[in-house]
Design an enzyme around this catalytic site. Sequence first.
Site, short mmCIF file in Angstrom:
data_model
loop_
_atom_site.label_atom_id
_atom_site.label_comp_id
_atom_site.label_asym_id
_atom_site.label_seq_id
_atom_site.Cartn_x
_atom_site.Cartn_y
_atom_site.Cartn_z
N CYS A 131 -1.60 -5.08 -1.17
CA CYS A 131 -2.84 -4.67 -1.85
C CYS A 131 -3.45 -6.28 -2.35
O CYS A 131 -2.64 -6.85 -3.24
CB CYS A 131 -2.61 -3.75 -2.86
SG CYS A 131 -4.13 -3.29 -3.46
N CYS B 37 -0.07 4.14 0.45
CA CYS B 37 -0.88 5.46 1.26
C CYS B 37 -0.28 5.31 2.76
O CYS B 37 -0.96 6.16 3.48
CB CYS B 37 -2.30 5.25 1.03
SG CYS B 37 -2.71 5.41 -0.68
N CYS C 237 0.72 -1.35 0.04
CA CYS C 237 -0.07 -0.01 -0.09
C CYS C 237 0.65 1.20 0.06
O CYS C 237 1.68 1.38 1.10
CB CYS C 237 -0.67 0.11 1.24
SG CYS C 237 -1.84 1.51 1.45
N CYS D 145 -10.94 0.50 2.37
CA CYS D 145 -9.68 0.76 1.34
C CYS D 145 -9.11 1.94 1.90
O CYS D 145 -9.93 2.99 1.76
CB CYS D 145 -9.82 0.62 0.05
SG CYS D 145 -8.50 1.07 -0.95
N CYS E 118 -5.29 -5.17 0.95
CA CYS E 118 -4.76 -5.09 2.29
C CYS E 118 -5.86 -6.07 3.02
O CYS E 118 -6.82 -6.49 2.45
CB CYS E 118 -4.35 -4.05 2.83
SG CYS E 118 -5.93 -2.95 3.03
#
Length: 104
Positions: free
Chosen positions: A61, A44, A42, A72, A63
């Site tokens: 991902c 982010c 991920c 998400c 996750c």
Amino acid sequence: MRQFVEQYAQQTNTYFSSDLSITAFVVAGLAKNEEELGAPLCPCRHYQDKQAEVESAFWNCPCIPMRERRECHCMLFVQPDNDFAGDRREISLEQIYEVINADY
């Protein structure tokens, strides 16, 4: 990576964000992590040790929160009833490149 997220959105009945720049940045980040780390970690989140996170697989991902609860963090896969849900489950490579200003 683009094909994977398109298929996963279809399979989970989720949509990309109404702001496709979010989708483009996340897909590009997943692809970069796949290439550099060997897994679509991920993009982010902040990690002290990315390789350790890859090995734990929790944030790869899709996750665990996405697989278990359809949550998400990145807003890549958005539930249809979410105000940020778009109406698309596809994004072209050209759209991704345009958003990330990459010259491929």
